[in-house]
Design a protein around this motif. Structure first.
Motif, PDB file in Angstrom:
ATOM      1  N   VAL A 170       0.884  -1.231  -0.023  1.00  0.00           N
ATOM      2  CA  VAL A 170      -0.056  -0.033  -0.213  1.00  0.00           C
ATOM      3  C   VAL A 170       0.771   1.215  -0.174  1.00  0.00           C
ATOM      4  CG1 VAL A 170      -1.705   1.252   1.361  1.00  0.00           C
ATOM      5  CG2 VAL A 170      -1.938  -1.067   0.943  1.00  0.00           C
ATOM      6  N   ILE A 171       1.794   1.262   0.896  1.00  0.00           N
ATOM      7  CA  ILE A 171       2.794   2.525   0.893  1.00  0.00           C
ATOM      8  C   ILE A 171       3.221   2.743  -0.458  1.00  0.00           C
ATOM      9  CG2 ILE A 171       5.051   3.248   1.889  1.00  0.00           C
ATOM     10  CD1 ILE A 171       4.391   1.434   4.383  1.00  0.00           C
ATOM     11  N   LYS A 172       3.760   1.615  -1.185  1.00  0.00           N
ATOM     12  CA  LYS A 172       4.407   1.860  -2.401  1.00  0.00           C
ATOM     13  C   LYS A 172       3.698   2.275  -3.579  1.00  0.00           C
ATOM     14  CE  LYS A 172       8.164   1.784  -2.937  1.00  0.00           C
ATOM     15  NZ  LYS A 172       9.151   2.651  -2.864  1.00  0.00           N
ATOM     16  N   VAL A 173       2.247   1.736  -3.453  1.00  0.00           N
ATOM     17  CA  VAL A 173       1.365   2.057  -4.546  1.00  0.00           C
ATOM     18  C   VAL A 173       0.995   3.628  -4.268  1.00  0.00           C
ATOM     19  CG1 VAL A 173      -0.974   2.157  -5.381  1.00  0.00           C
ATOM     20  CG2 VAL A 173       0.481  -0.154  -4.897  1.00  0.00           C
ATOM     21  N   ALA A 174       0.723   4.017  -2.943  1.00  0.00           N
ATOM     22  CA  ALA A 174       0.123   5.593  -2.566  1.00  0.00           C
ATOM     23  C   ALA A 174       1.692   6.163  -3.079  1.00  0.00           C
ATOM     24  CB  ALA A 174       0.402   5.520  -1.314  1.00  0.00           C
ATOM     25  N   GLN A 175       3.008   5.994  -2.624  1.00  0.00           N
ATOM     26  CA  GLN A 175       4.068   6.825  -3.166  1.00  0.00           C
ATOM     27  C   GLN A 175       4.154   7.012  -4.555  1.00  0.00           C
ATOM     28  OE1 GLN A 175       7.214   4.777  -1.017  1.00  0.00           O
ATOM     29  NE2 GLN A 175       7.583   6.814  -0.064  1.00  0.00           N
ATOM     30  N   GLY A 177     -11.687  -2.993   1.859  1.00  0.00           N
ATOM     31  CA  GLY A 177     -12.630  -2.035   2.392  1.00  0.00           C
ATOM     32  C   GLY A 177     -11.743  -0.883   3.114  1.00  0.00           C
ATOM     33  N   ASP A 178     -10.753  -1.142   3.643  1.00  0.00           N
ATOM     34  CA  ASP A 178      -9.620  -0.258   4.023  1.00  0.00           C
ATOM     35  C   ASP A 178      -9.023   0.451   2.936  1.00  0.00           C
ATOM     36  OD1 ASP A 178      -9.861  -1.085   6.769  1.00  0.00           O
ATOM     37  OD2 ASP A 178      -8.307  -2.695   6.365  1.00  0.00           O
ATOM     38  N   TRP A 179      -8.863  -0.216   1.703  1.00  0.00           N
ATOM     39  CA  TRP A 179      -8.137   0.486   0.621  1.00  0.00           C
ATOM     40  C   TRP A 179      -9.114   1.371   0.067  1.00  0.00           C
ATOM     41  CZ3 TRP A 179      -3.927   1.792  -1.458  1.00  0.00           C
ATOM     42  CH2 TRP A 179      -4.046   2.259  -3.011  1.00  0.00           C
ATOM     43  N   ALA A 180     -10.438   0.789  -0.046  1.00  0.00           N
ATOM     44  CA  ALA A 180     -11.369   1.913  -0.646  1.00  0.00           C
ATOM     45  C   ALA A 180     -11.584   3.228   0.240  1.00  0.00           C
ATOM     46  CB  ALA A 180     -12.794   1.310  -0.777  1.00  0.00           C
ATOM     47  N   ARG A 181     -11.445   3.116   1.487  1.00  0.00           N
ATOM     48  CA  ARG A 181     -11.548   4.385   2.314  1.00  0.00           C
ATOM     49  C   ARG A 181     -10.080   5.308   1.962  1.00  0.00           C
ATOM     50  NH1 ARG A 181     -13.536   0.634   5.913  1.00  0.00           N
ATOM     51  NH2 ARG A 181     -11.529   0.310   6.752  1.00  0.00           N
ATOM     52  N   MET A 182      -9.155   4.451   2.123  1.00  0.00           N
ATOM     53  CA  MET A 182      -8.156   5.284   2.057  1.00  0.00           C
ATOM     54  C   MET A 182      -7.773   5.930   0.377  1.00  0.00           C
ATOM     55  SD  MET A 182      -4.728   3.265   3.732  1.00  0.00           S
ATOM     56  CE  MET A 182      -5.268   1.566   3.112  1.00  0.00           C
ATOM     57  N   SER A 183      -8.183   5.387  -0.441  1.00  0.00           N
ATOM     58  CA  SER A 183      -7.864   5.484  -1.843  1.00  0.00           C
ATOM     59  C   SER A 183      -9.059   6.921  -2.052  1.00  0.00           C
ATOM     60  CB  SER A 183      -8.186   4.801  -2.966  1.00  0.00           C
ATOM     61  OG  SER A 183      -9.657   3.932  -2.801  1.00  0.00           O
ATOM     62  N   GLY A 203       1.978   9.469  -5.702  1.00  0.00           N
ATOM     63  CA  GLY A 203       2.356  11.162  -5.142  1.00  0.00           C
ATOM     64  C   GLY A 203       1.757  11.303  -4.042  1.00  0.00           C
ATOM     65  N   ILE A 204       1.170  10.384  -3.051  1.00  0.00           N
ATOM     66  CA  ILE A 204       0.815  10.573  -1.673  1.00  0.00           C
ATOM     67  C   ILE A 204       2.029  10.524  -0.715  1.00  0.00           C
ATOM     68  CG2 ILE A 204      -0.700   9.504   0.042  1.00  0.00           C
ATOM     69  CD1 ILE A 204      -2.094  10.437  -2.606  1.00  0.00           C
ATOM     70  N   SER A 205       1.868  11.603  -0.034  1.00  0.00           N
ATOM     71  CA  SER A 205       3.174  11.796   0.979  1.00  0.00           C
ATOM     72  C   SER A 205       3.141  10.800   2.100  1.00  0.00           C
ATOM     73  CB  SER A 205       2.839  13.311   1.804  1.00  0.00           C
ATOM     74  OG  SER A 205       1.800  13.283   2.530  1.00  0.00           O
ATOM     75  N   LEU A 206       4.182  10.533   2.854  1.00  0.00           N
ATOM     76  CA  LEU A 206       4.343   9.614   4.007  1.00  0.00           C
ATOM     77  C   LEU A 206       3.324  10.136   4.974  1.00  0.00           C
ATOM     78  CD1 LEU A 206       7.996   8.579   3.887  1.00  0.00           C
ATOM     79  CD2 LEU A 206       6.103   7.286   3.214  1.00  0.00           C
ATOM     80  N   ALA A 207       3.186  11.396   5.273  1.00  0.00           N
ATOM     81  CA  ALA A 207       2.344  11.989   6.138  1.00  0.00           C
ATOM     82  C   ALA A 207       1.073  11.564   5.948  1.00  0.00           C
ATOM     83  CB  ALA A 207       2.392  13.667   6.196  1.00  0.00           C
ATOM     84  N   LEU A 253      -5.467  13.930  -4.425  1.00  0.00           N
ATOM     85  CA  LEU A 253      -5.021  14.224  -5.936  1.00  0.00           C
ATOM     86  C   LEU A 253      -5.528  15.111  -6.823  1.00  0.00           C
ATOM     87  CD1 LEU A 253      -4.071  10.466  -6.446  1.00  0.00           C
ATOM     88  CD2 LEU A 253      -2.536  12.380  -6.233  1.00  0.00           C
ATOM     89  N   GLY A 254      -6.899  15.271  -6.583  1.00  0.00           N
ATOM     90  CA  GLY A 254      -7.767  16.030  -7.373  1.00  0.00           C
ATOM     91  C   GLY A 254      -6.983  17.565  -7.037  1.00  0.00           C
ATOM     92  N   GLU A 255      -7.177  17.875  -5.605  1.00  0.00           N
ATOM     93  CA  GLU A 255      -6.765  19.292  -5.394  1.00  0.00           C
ATOM     94  C   GLU A 255      -5.230  19.720  -6.013  1.00  0.00           C
ATOM     95  OE1 GLU A 255      -6.921  19.012  -1.250  1.00  0.00           O
ATOM     96  OE2 GLU A 255      -9.068  19.141  -1.263  1.00  0.00           O
ATOM     97  N   ARG A 256      -4.325  18.677  -5.987  1.00  0.00           N
ATOM     98  CA  ARG A 256      -2.952  18.686  -6.476  1.00  0.00           C
ATOM     99  C   ARG A 256      -2.985  19.060  -8.104  1.00  0.00           C
ATOM    100  NH1 ARG A 256       0.727  14.387  -5.127  1.00  0.00           N
ATOM    101  NH2 ARG A 256      -0.438  14.372  -3.171  1.00  0.00           N
ATOM    102  N   ILE A 257      -3.829  18.170  -8.885  1.00  0.00           N
ATOM    103  CA  ILE A 257      -3.898  18.399 -10.132  1.00  0.00           C
ATOM    104  C   ILE A 257      -4.302  19.701 -10.625  1.00  0.00           C
ATOM    105  CG2 ILE A 257      -5.510  17.727 -12.210  1.00  0.00           C
ATOM    106  CD1 ILE A 257      -5.364  14.812 -10.846  1.00  0.00           C
TER     107      ILE A 257
END
Length: 150
Positions: free
Chosen positions: A60-65, A90-96, A68-72, A103-107
């Motif tokens: 999950v960390i590697k996919v998120a990074q 379900g956890d992935w759905a919440r996190m994503s 472009g998702i920060s470690l924070a 990501l939308g804000e960054r775009i």
């Protein structure tokens, strides 16, 4: 097909095993641990041992990074997960869904920057007085030109 030993499934993994199975350097695993993203216990010989749930967490960390998702932000998302359990679908759905908003804000921000950059390409001056890229939100310009915080 080889028979799976139930005791082998329960055996904690060494840092080297986690590195090999996840494709992540040992130093990165240590770094993730210092940031509280993954956790280990110490063996009698003070060597790190990881539960098998750490493999999913590292994935999950590697996919998120990669997106472009920060470690924070990853750490905030992991704070809601119970320790010792692999993140579920379900956890992935919440996190994503949280990360999708980020990501939308960054775009949108990058699109604005790109559009401002187009305006600077013609002159190339990067003027302190006029360029929004060189001098965004210049709050000290009211006090005159030049450095104001000497």
């Amino acid at each position: 097909m080889a028979k799976i030993d139930p005791d082998e499934i329960k055996r904690p993994l060494t840092v080297g095993e986690v590195a090999r199975r996840s494709g992540v350097a040992v130093s990165a695993l240590h770094f993730y641990e210092t940031k509280g993203l993954i956790h280990s216990v110490r063996s009698a010989g003070q060597q790190r041992r990881y539960g098998r749930d750490v493999l999913r967490r590292v994935a999950v960390i590697k996919v998120a990074q990669r997106i472009g998702i920060s470690l924070a932000s990853i750490s905030e998302a992991f704070a809601s997960l119970p320790e010792g359990r692999s993140p579920t679908a379900g956890d992935w759905a919440r996190m994503s869904s949280l990360w999708r908003k980020e990501l939308g804000e960054r775009i949108m921000q990058l699109t604005r920057l790109r559009d401002q950059l187009d305006g600077c390409i013609g002159c190339g001056c990067l003027s302190i007085d006029a360029c929004r890229l060189r001098n965004p939100l210049d709050e000290l310009s009211e006090q005159g030109s030049g450095p104001q915080l000497l």
